[in-house]
Design an enzyme around this catalytic site. Sequence first.
Site, PDB file in Angstrom:
ATOM      1  N   CYS A  38       5.335  68.283  35.211  1.00  0.00           N
ATOM      2  CA  CYS A  38       5.240  69.729  35.356  1.00  0.00           C
ATOM      3  C   CYS A  38       4.821  70.362  34.038  1.00  0.00           C
ATOM      4  O   CYS A  38       4.512  71.523  33.963  1.00  0.00           O
ATOM      5  CB  CYS A  38       6.575  70.304  35.783  1.00  0.00           C
ATOM      6  SG  CYS A  38       7.380  69.289  36.984  1.00  0.00           S
ATOM      7  N   THR A  62       9.931  81.932  57.610  1.00  0.00           N
ATOM      8  CA  THR A  62      10.059  80.962  58.707  1.00  0.00           C
ATOM      9  C   THR A  62      10.407  79.585  58.154  1.00  0.00           C
ATOM     10  O   THR A  62       9.732  79.099  57.243  1.00  0.00           O
ATOM     11  CB  THR A  62       8.728  80.886  59.483  1.00  0.00           C
ATOM     12  OG1 THR A  62       8.435  82.195  59.976  1.00  0.00           O
ATOM     13  CG2 THR A  62       8.801  79.892  60.633  1.00  0.00           C
ATOM     14  N   THR A  74      12.192  73.822  41.753  1.00  0.00           N
ATOM     15  CA  THR A  74      11.879  74.973  40.884  1.00  0.00           C
ATOM     16  C   THR A  74      12.389  76.270  41.513  1.00  0.00           C
ATOM     17  O   THR A  74      13.026  77.099  40.843  1.00  0.00           O
ATOM     18  CB  THR A  74      10.357  75.056  40.626  1.00  0.00           C
ATOM     19  OG1 THR A  74       9.942  73.840  40.009  1.00  0.00           O
ATOM     20  CG2 THR A  74       9.997  76.231  39.734  1.00  0.00           C
ATOM     21  N   SER A  78      14.914  68.130  45.585  1.00  0.00           N
ATOM     22  CA  SER A  78      13.519  68.276  45.994  1.00  0.00           C
ATOM     23  C   SER A  78      13.106  67.008  46.738  1.00  0.00           C
ATOM     24  O   SER A  78      13.284  65.900  46.219  1.00  0.00           O
ATOM     25  CB  SER A  78      12.680  68.446  44.721  1.00  0.00           C
ATOM     26  OG  SER A  78      11.353  68.701  45.056  1.00  0.00           O
ATOM     27  N   ALA A  79      12.546  67.172  47.935  1.00  0.00           N
ATOM     28  CA  ALA A  79      12.265  65.999  48.786  1.00  0.00           C
ATOM     29  C   ALA A  79      11.225  65.059  48.181  1.00  0.00           C
ATOM     30  O   ALA A  79      11.287  63.850  48.385  1.00  0.00           O
ATOM     31  CB  ALA A  79      11.806  66.462  50.162  1.00  0.00           C
ATOM     32  N   HIS A  80      10.257  65.621  47.418  1.00  0.00           N
ATOM     33  CA  HIS A  80       9.160  64.746  46.982  1.00  0.00           C
ATOM     34  C   HIS A  80       9.577  63.758  45.895  1.00  0.00           C
ATOM     35  O   HIS A  80       8.822  62.855  45.544  1.00  0.00           O
ATOM     36  CB  HIS A  80       7.929  65.563  46.569  1.00  0.00           C
ATOM     37  CG  HIS A  80       8.003  66.246  45.235  1.00  0.00           C
ATOM     38  ND1 HIS A  80       7.518  65.671  44.087  1.00  0.00           N
ATOM     39  CD2 HIS A  80       8.467  67.465  44.869  1.00  0.00           C
ATOM     40  CE1 HIS A  80       7.678  66.504  43.074  1.00  0.00           C
ATOM     41  NE2 HIS A  80       8.262  67.604  43.518  1.00  0.00           N
TER      42      HIS A  80
HETATM   43  N1  PLP Z   1      14.067  69.614  37.775  1.00  0.00           N
HETATM   44  C1  PLP Z   1      13.794  68.364  37.404  1.00  0.00           C
HETATM   45  C2  PLP Z   1      14.801  67.601  36.601  1.00  0.00           C
HETATM   46  C3  PLP Z   1      12.573  67.771  37.749  1.00  0.00           C
HETATM   47  O1  PLP Z   1      12.302  66.534  37.365  1.00  0.00           O
HETATM   48  C4  PLP Z   1      11.646  68.546  38.497  1.00  0.00           C
HETATM   49  C5  PLP Z   1      10.315  67.990  38.816  1.00  0.00           C
HETATM   50  O2  PLP Z   1       9.716  67.291  38.030  1.00  0.00           O
HETATM   51  C6  PLP Z   1      11.986  69.844  38.868  1.00  0.00           C
HETATM   52  C7  PLP Z   1      13.213  70.345  38.492  1.00  0.00           C
HETATM   53  C8  PLP Z   1      11.044  70.691  39.683  1.00  0.00           C
HETATM   54  O3  PLP Z   1      10.948  70.168  40.991  1.00  0.00           O
HETATM   55  P1  PLP Z   1       9.909  70.689  42.071  1.00  0.00           P
HETATM   56  O4  PLP Z   1       8.665  69.895  41.828  1.00  0.00           O
HETATM   57  O5  PLP Z   1      10.532  70.357  43.379  1.00  0.00           O
HETATM   58  O6  PLP Z   1       9.737  72.134  41.883  1.00  0.00           O
END
Ligand code: PLP
Length: 423
Positions: free
Chosen positions: A359, A273, A105, A232-234
């Site tokens: 999200c 940091t 994000t 995004s690592a998660h």
């Molecule tokens: N973009 C896509 C295609 C995603 O699937 C997600 C998370 O669901 C994001 C962006 C946002 O990622 P983050 O959770 O790392 O902010």
Amino acid sequence: MTHSYYNILKLVSIKNYLILTFNVEIDEAQQMYSQLYFDYNATTPCLKEVVDCMLPYFYQDFGNPSSSHHPYGWLAKSAIEDATLIIAKNLGISPRSLVYTSGATESINMVLKGIARKMQSKGNHIITTKSEHKAVLDTCAFLEEDGFEVTYLDVDSEGLISTEMLNKMLRPDTILVSILYANNETGTIQPLDEISKLTHENGSLLFSDTTQALGKVDLSKVFKLVDFACFSAHKIYGPKGIGLVFIKDNEDGNGLPSLIQGGGQQKNQRGGTLNTPLIVGFSKAIALANDNLKVEIERLGTLRNKLEKGLLKIELAISNSTTSQRLPNTVHISFPYVDGTNLLTALSRQIALSNGSACNSASVEPSHVLTAMGVERSLAYASLRLSIGRYTSESDIEKAIEIITNEVAKQRDSNILWERRAL
Ligand code: PLP
């Protein structure tokens, strides 16, 4: 699904959450914990190897990587440099093209707002699609309030944009085209080759949200096609709270202006940091994903096909993910004559899944991705996204098919319209 370390962690945290937040009885929480996990596109568990390699940087080598006068700082700095080289090598890109962020994000905000600011003298037009992740759509809406003009491309019933339409919409003042590579809800992959060609012939920059593609498809060609990408690592069995933005032309550290000022870290491209443990964990997660990529794509694809085939045996079920170019782990299906909320609530006791993006799950609106694809609103509500991953087994797939088949039948039994459909 394998048990041990990962499941113990899961048991403790989910139980505590349910007990503390919802006052759920311990037995009930235990029962809910035993549900199947089919929401890997929302997030993934951190691998044990990833957690292990992060731990020393929390308590032993905890120094601030910007502390240049003592070994604590040197060790942290060196760990970050090593991790950055690992990430760059595994992605096949230059280490200078990476800027660490808190996740996709933030990376998306950095690219869209950064380019808007940097390129304002060239123009104020941005092109994106109606089926982007909300992080892109909401940032575009923010930029519209600031006077930028955004064109939202339609997608067809398969979720694909028309490159002809893109070509028509490109203008001399188009500064950026932002197109999601692999859709988080349907898994649809956009034709980036053609998109890149048209965008660059027009002299515009191309950003692709590649968050869902990492660890699920070979991305080597993508870095040649785009000017910016994000991760995004998660989403790849790494920790939450760490991501990165890929900036193709960033040798001098001027590829994108910073959203966050202060401290001068990352060549002034993002103040604050650096988070040594999370960056080290991210590098481990990327290396592990890359090691296993071919085998995992094959395995996931086979399981995905079995899941999809099984669910499509349900009468009138419709797949919303039909292109050949799509993620190997995602199934998205609509079930006519079913109340979507009731279905999801009933299933949530046995299977962790979603009807759209996590999200966006607070929204009571149907998935904007499905409605953009022309799926009728009530059908969009009655849709499930199942995303599988590293711990999904064949028996999980069989159980999920059985549970969903029974629940759809139950929901339809109490729906008068189902009874009357053939009359
Ligand atoms: N973009 C896509 C295609 C995603 O699937 C997600 C998370 O669901 C994001 C962006 C946002 O990622 P983050 O959770 O790392 O902010």
